[in-house]
Design an enzyme around this catalytic site. Structure first.
Site, short mmCIF file in Angstrom:
data_model
loop_
_atom_site.label_atom_id
_atom_site.label_comp_id
_atom_site.label_asym_id
_atom_site.label_seq_id
_atom_site.Cartn_x
_atom_site.Cartn_y
_atom_site.Cartn_z
CB SER A 125 -0.96 -0.02 1.20
OG SER A 125 -1.84 -1.11 1.10
CE LYS A 177 -18.46 18.74 11.18
NZ LYS A 177 -17.14 18.88 10.54
#
Length: 320
Positions: A125, A177
């Site tokens: 990764s 949010k």
């Protein structure tokens, strides 16, 4: 004990801790370089470990965290040492923060001296992304290489909360949010938004590897897909240049550094910039002292109920 006395004691203890940490950090920075042999004529290869999760700070696990500053400081030491002709980055990392990984990649890419990456156990990764900019990549035959992909993990505990009579609600400004909050499932719109972000990061990952390894984007994407390979497989797929142990990587680095014959080796242990370390420590100490003082003050007030307002309730980081 009176409130004022507690505050004074807290400040004194905090000051002593900061002084102790200052001395400890000085010894750590001074001891960051381990020399195996003297190297007066530039016949030296510097080894820099990159071992552990890549990020910017502490992690919840017990594993170490490698920050961009650590690697940058170590490479800077190697560059400023006239006895060092080349660098080996000793990689054993599963990856981590995309931004931190890319910062390390750029540091390796901009090194003034040749850099060889040696992947011992794992170079996956973000760790592979960082490694891809090296002049050469050597991997142990049985190492784990690749995992070119992006993941964003979100936990949905809404059913658990319902079954256990736990009611959680939020008062927010901004429709999205609380996107990713564990007390509610993602909506289709939210899932599409996050998937778009992950896809963009993945495409960026593919572009970087393609450029650094001189591969076509279509080819890189075909062998990516989050797949993990052994070092031997990775060589056949052109993700690494050679397979072998640390000695092979050191020999290759010496060759790239123009060293003929025998060479010396030093290890430069990654350490945070001393100012950054002290700032982090002093911030933690100040926070702890502040919490202690705050509790003392709170015990002398009737305003015990506090409802915090935050602008960053949930973090949804992509992970390389």
């Amino acid at each position: 004990m009176k409130k004022d006395s507690k505050i004074v004691i807290s400040i004194i203890v905090g000051g002593l801790i900061i002084i102790s940490l200052l001395l400890l950090t000085l010894f750590t920075v001074i001891g960051g370089v381990s020399t195996l042999n003297s190297a007066p004529n530039g016949d030296t290869v510097a080894v820099i470990p990159l071992q552990g999760e890549i990020g910017y700070g502490s992690t919840n696990s017990s594993d170490s965290v490698v920050t961009p500053d650590m690697i940058q400081n170590s490479i800077s030491q190697a560059e400023s040492d006239s006895s060092v002709s080349s660098i080996v980055i000793d990689v054993n990392s599963p990856g981590g923060s995309p931004v931190a990984s890319e910062e390390i990649m750029n540091t390796i890419k901009s090194s003034k001296k040749p850099v060889v990456v040696w992947i011992s156990d794992v170079g996956a990764s973000g760790a592979y992304l960082a490694s891809s900019s090296a002049d050469k990549i050597i991997a142990s035959p049985s190492s784990m290489v690749g995992s070119i992909g992006v993941i964003m993990q979100i936990t949905d505990l809404s059913k658990y909360y319902q079954e256990n009579g736990i009611n959680i609600s939020s008062i927010k400004a901004g429709q999205y949010k609380d996107m990713g909050a564990d007390y509610q499932p993602l909506t289709t719109t939210e899932r599409n938004m996050l998937q778009g972000m992950v896809n963009q990061d993945y495409d960026h990952f593919i572009d970087i590897v393609s450029t650094n390894r001189n591969l076509s984007k279509n080819y890189t994407e075909s062998i990516a897909q989050g797949k993990i390979y052994t070092g031997t497989q990775a060589k056949k797929l052109k993700l690494v240049d050679e397979t072998g142990g640390k000695t092979v990587a050191l020999d290759e680095a010496a060759k790239l550094g123009g060293i003929k014959g025998s060479y010396n080796v030093i290890t430069i242990s990654p350490t945070s910039n001393i100012l950054n370390v002290l700032n982090n420590f002093s911030s933690m100490i100040a926070y702890s002292i502040g919490m202690g003082i705050g509790k003392d003050l709170q015990n002398n007030t009737n305003n015990n109920l506090k409802v915090p307002i935050t602008t960053n309730n949930f973090k949804l980081p992509s992970i390389y």
